[in-house]
Design a protein around this motif. Structure first.
Motif, PDB file in Angstrom:
ATOM      1  N   GLU A  74       0.807  -1.219   0.000  1.00  0.00           N
ATOM      2  CA  GLU A  74       0.000   0.000   0.000  1.00  0.00           C
ATOM      3  C   GLU A  74       0.846   1.278   0.000  1.00  0.00           C
ATOM      4  OE1 GLU A  74      -3.298   0.545  -0.346  1.00  0.00           O
ATOM      5  OE2 GLU A  74      -3.367  -1.591  -0.815  1.00  0.00           O
ATOM      6  N   SER A  75       1.944   1.283   0.735  1.00  0.00           N
ATOM      7  CA  SER A  75       2.776   2.492   0.797  1.00  0.00           C
ATOM      8  C   SER A  75       3.361   2.828  -0.582  1.00  0.00           C
ATOM      9  CB  SER A  75       3.887   2.326   1.819  1.00  0.00           C
ATOM     10  OG  SER A  75       4.731   1.239   1.459  1.00  0.00           O
ATOM     11  N   GLN A 110       0.690   4.287  -2.911  1.00  0.00           N
ATOM     12  CA  GLN A 110       0.492   5.724  -2.682  1.00  0.00           C
ATOM     13  C   GLN A 110       1.538   6.529  -3.442  1.00  0.00           C
ATOM     14  OE1 GLN A 110      -2.026   7.163  -1.089  1.00  0.00           O
ATOM     15  NE2 GLN A 110      -1.216   9.201  -1.476  1.00  0.00           N
ATOM     16  N   SER A 111       2.776   6.053  -3.450  1.00  0.00           N
ATOM     17  CA  SER A 111       3.835   6.737  -4.191  1.00  0.00           C
ATOM     18  C   SER A 111       3.557   6.702  -5.689  1.00  0.00           C
ATOM     19  CB  SER A 111       5.193   6.087  -3.914  1.00  0.00           C
ATOM     20  OG  SER A 111       5.530   6.212  -2.559  1.00  0.00           O
TER      21      SER A 111
END
Length: 78
Positions: A16-17, A20-21
């Motif tokens: 998920e991180s 987002q990027s």
């Protein structure tokens, strides 16, 4: 397989991180693309021919005697 489906398949494998990027980066790319392709065409400014001597009288001559002397503002750097 289309390009879009390949991209989505690869994105689904990311944490998920990182997703987002990827979202932020794609938004950046879209904004950059929008800047490069303006919606309204910009009219080209026609080039005017240059005239020899058009700057005559613009410069103060003769130069002062201390023209090549260092300026007071820069004494601390010398």
């Amino acid at each position: 397989m289309t390009l879009e489906s390949t991209i989505l398949k690869n994105i689904s494998k990311l944490p998920e991180s990182i997703k987002q990027s990827v979202l932020l980066y794609t938004e950046f790319l879209v904004s950059q693309y929008a800047k490069e392709t303006p919606e309204e065409p910009v009219e080209a400014i026609p080039n005017k021919p240059r005239l020899a001597g058009s700057m005559k009288g613009t410069f103060v001559l003769p130069l002062p005697d201390d023209f090549d002397e260092p300026l007071e503002d820069f004494k601390e750097y010398m």
